[in-house]
Design an enzyme around this catalytic site. Structure first.
Site, PDB file in Angstrom:
ATOM      1  N   HIS A 128      41.296  45.990  40.979  1.00 55.61           N
ATOM      2  CA  HIS A 128      41.753  46.601  40.147  1.00 55.61           C
ATOM      3  C   HIS A 128      43.080  47.318  40.535  1.00 55.61           C
ATOM      4  CE1 HIS A 128      42.335  50.329  37.422  1.00 55.61           C
ATOM      5  NE2 HIS A 128      41.548  49.812  36.427  1.00 55.61           N
ATOM      6  N   ASP A 205      35.307  50.001  46.741  1.00 52.22           N
ATOM      7  CA  ASP A 205      35.577  50.498  45.278  1.00 52.22           C
ATOM      8  C   ASP A 205      34.323  50.123  44.421  1.00 52.22           C
ATOM      9  OD1 ASP A 205      35.958  50.702  42.521  1.00 52.22           O
ATOM     10  OD2 ASP A 205      37.943  49.793  42.640  1.00 52.22           O
ATOM     11  N   GLN A 208      32.747  49.884  39.298  1.00 48.36           N
ATOM     12  CA  GLN A 208      31.680  48.786  38.437  1.00 48.36           C
ATOM     13  C   GLN A 208      30.265  48.839  39.005  1.00 48.36           C
ATOM     14  OE1 GLN A 208      32.282  48.324  35.521  1.00 48.36           O
ATOM     15  NE2 GLN A 208      34.739  49.158  35.612  1.00 48.36           N
ATOM     16  N   LYS A 231      31.959  56.572  34.398  1.00 43.05           N
ATOM     17  CA  LYS A 231      31.441  54.960  34.260  1.00 43.05           C
ATOM     18  C   LYS A 231      29.823  54.991  34.553  1.00 43.05           C
ATOM     19  CE  LYS A 231      35.771  52.675  35.606  1.00 43.05           C
ATOM     20  NZ  LYS A 231      36.622  52.290  34.687  1.00 43.05           N
ATOM     21  N   CYS A 369      43.692  45.908  33.934  1.00 35.59           N
ATOM     22  CA  CYS A 369      44.389  46.439  34.930  1.00 35.59           C
ATOM     23  C   CYS A 369      44.086  45.485  36.260  1.00 35.59           C
ATOM     24  CB  CYS A 369      43.998  47.852  35.324  1.00 35.59           C
ATOM     25  SG  CYS A 369      44.342  49.008  34.157  1.00 35.59           S
TER      26      CYS A 369
HETATM   27  N1  7TS Z   1      38.255  50.266  40.103  1.00 40.16           N
HETATM   28  C1  7TS Z   1      37.714  49.592  39.265  1.00 40.16           C
HETATM   29  C2  7TS Z   1      36.872  48.150  39.810  1.00 40.16           C
HETATM   30  C3  7TS Z   1      37.836  49.661  37.979  1.00 40.16           C
HETATM   31  O1  7TS Z   1      36.856  49.086  36.856  1.00 40.16           O
HETATM   32  C4  7TS Z   1      38.538  50.808  37.536  1.00 40.16           C
HETATM   33  C5  7TS Z   1      38.698  51.261  36.174  1.00 40.16           C
HETATM   34  C6  7TS Z   1      39.208  51.658  38.671  1.00 40.16           C
HETATM   35  C7  7TS Z   1      38.960  51.360  39.755  1.00 40.16           C
HETATM   36  C8  7TS Z   1      39.668  52.989  38.287  1.00 40.16           C
HETATM   37  O2  7TS Z   1      38.860  53.863  37.917  1.00 40.16           O
HETATM   38  P1  7TS Z   1      39.245  55.279  37.166  1.00 40.16           P
HETATM   39  O3  7TS Z   1      37.804  55.847  37.165  1.00 40.16           O
HETATM   40  O4  7TS Z   1      39.774  56.156  38.349  1.00 40.16           O
HETATM   41  O5  7TS Z   1      40.051  54.966  36.001  1.00 40.16           O
HETATM   42  N2  7TS Z   1      38.405  50.159  35.329  1.00 40.16           N
HETATM   43  C9  7TS Z   1      38.640  50.449  33.979  1.00 40.16           C
HETATM   44  C10 7TS Z   1      38.490  49.200  32.996  1.00 40.16           C
HETATM   45  O6  7TS Z   1      37.991  47.974  33.547  1.00 40.16           O
HETATM   46  N3  7TS Z   1      38.908  49.296  31.638  1.00 40.16           N
HETATM   47  O7  7TS Z   1      39.351  50.603  31.908  1.00 40.16           O
HETATM   48  C11 7TS Z   1      39.310  51.240  33.002  1.00 40.16           C
END
Ligand code: 7TS
Length: 411
Positions: A128, A205, A208, A231, A369
């Protein structure tokens, strides 16, 4: 609960999610954008209401009753998070806004301190943007190199290539546990062990993975692990950075301010102990307290039950989608979290997303992303359906019916 999630008790589970019970564009809502953020059960919403109506107060500072109650609840989440990922010590859990902030904290504090000219950071082609850009920033500043583990055609990482990338200059390896765009579950134990043999620290990370995969940071032996509450059926704006105590201890603070100090004079400031050294200022108290209710929700159903239910949904959706004319599934790794990414010949993903929305079906479209990954597959973006514990085969049937109509309509 801890019993198998069956269609019968999915109905019970759905009752805990009032937001699911609504019509969108005249149809029952089908929410398949869970990889972006999951919906929240009533117990999480109620925890927020209880906090604001019962004991809103700033934490760690006051000695009055409300402040003590708020502090206790906040620290209970830390304990729950520690148990959830099997960390050794509660002070290894740092509260942050989410995975993005967790990675920026490590890149900024660890990266700026320990990366030297000519060192190397390894990430993967599945990352991401939030696990790419912070490393680009720090590599540029420290004049270090960013190296990328290639992705194979089926969406798995090329581990042979990874081994060849590792050198004595490698200082940090940062990869995701599971890919948000393709669903690939990465062999992180192997990745971590190889990195350690080369003398590098490893950040995982877990954005997911939090709601889907078992996480045991002691068994994994990773140096950092990042989670976003939102999430995992919890509120937005909170999450955790796990760091091994000995690694966190040698890192400088990320932000300065209240709470992170022991003593301040204009001549010199001494820093607070872990975890407070990394928690400057008033944190997101309410959402962090409610995050515990989300962790309890996952624990009570059992992550393995959630995973089994979602795997059934993914297998069903993959088979149905694969049978539709012109559909190409992007990402066919043998081990996946419940993410189905696909494109349809001659139809733009945005159009598919809009036409599904007209039928009350929420999917994600675009690059998710992960632009470098989309470039590799030669697509601008995909349609992504991602499933959670409250989704059903009926909902997948609705999506397939919608897709069939779209394909026929666009012919
Ligand atoms: N890493 C992964 C693998 C992610 O899926 C996401 C967010 C992030 C980092 C960032 O996480 P955050 O909570 O700091 O925003 N992924 C997504 C997505 O797949 N669609 O919207 C956000």
């Amino acid at each position: 609960m801890n019993s198998q999630v069956t269609v019968a008790n999915v109905a019970e589970i759905r009752k805990q999610f009032p937001v699911l019970n609504q019509q969108v564009n005249g149809r029952n809502l089908v929410y398949f954008d869970n990889a972006a953020t999951t919906q929240k059960p009533l117990r999480v919403i109620n925890a927020l209401i209880e906090y604001y109506t019962g004991y809103n107060a700033n934490i760690h500072r006051g000695i009055h009753t409300l402040a003590e109650r708020a502090t206790r609840a906040y620290e209970e989440t830390r304990q729950a998070a520690k148990d959830f990922i099997n960390a050794n010590f509660a002070e290894e859990i740092i509260f942050v806004r989410g995975v993005t902030e967790a990675i920026n904290l490590v890149a900024s504090s660890y990266g700026r301190t320990f990366l030297q000219l000519g060192d190397e950071v390894i990430i993967s082609g599945l990352e991401h943007h939030s696990n790419i850009v912070p490393w680009q920033l720090v590599c540029e500043e420290r004049r270090a190199y960013l190296k990328i583990i290639p992705v194979l055609e089926n969406g798995e990482l090329d581990l042979d290539a990874y081994q060849k990338l590792l050198t004595r200059q490698t200082k940090i390896v940062a990869v995701n546990h599971a890919s948000n765009s393709l669903g690939t579950i990465n062999p992180i134990k192997e990745i971590i062990d190889l990195a350690h043999q080369a003398g590098a620290v490893v950040l995982i990370d877990g954005a997911q993975a939090g709601a889907h995969l078992p996480i045991d940071v002691q068994q994994l032996d990773c140096d950092f692990y990042c989670l976003s509450s939102h999430k995992m059926y919890g509120p937005t704006g909170t999450g955790i950075l796990y760091g091994k105590r000995e690694v966190l201890e040698k890192m400088p603070p990320y932000q300065g301010g209240g709470e992170m100090i022991k003593e301040v004079t204009f001549a010199k400031t001494t820093y607070n102990d872990l975890p407070h050294k990394f928690e400057a200022g008033t944190p997101n108290i309410a959402d962090t307290i409610a995050f515990k209710s989300a962790i309890d929700f996952i624990n009570e159903i059992g992550k393995e039950n959630i995973a089994a239910h979602e795997s059934t949904l993914l297998a069903y959706a993959t088979e149905k989608a694969g049978a539709l004319p012109g559909v190409r599934i992007i990402g066919q790794a043998p081990h996946k979290v419940s993410v189905l990414s696909f494109i349809i010949d001659d139809i733009h993903p945005f159009d598919i997303g809009q036409m599904l929305d007209a039928r009350g079906i929420a999917v994600r479209t675009g690059h998710h992303c992960t632009q470098p990954l989309m470039d590799q597959f030669g697509v601008e973006g995909t349609v992504r359906a991602s499933f959670a514990v409250y989704n059903t085969k009926d909902e997948i049937d609705h999506m397939m019916e919608g897709l069939t109509r779209i394909i026929n309509f666009m012919k």
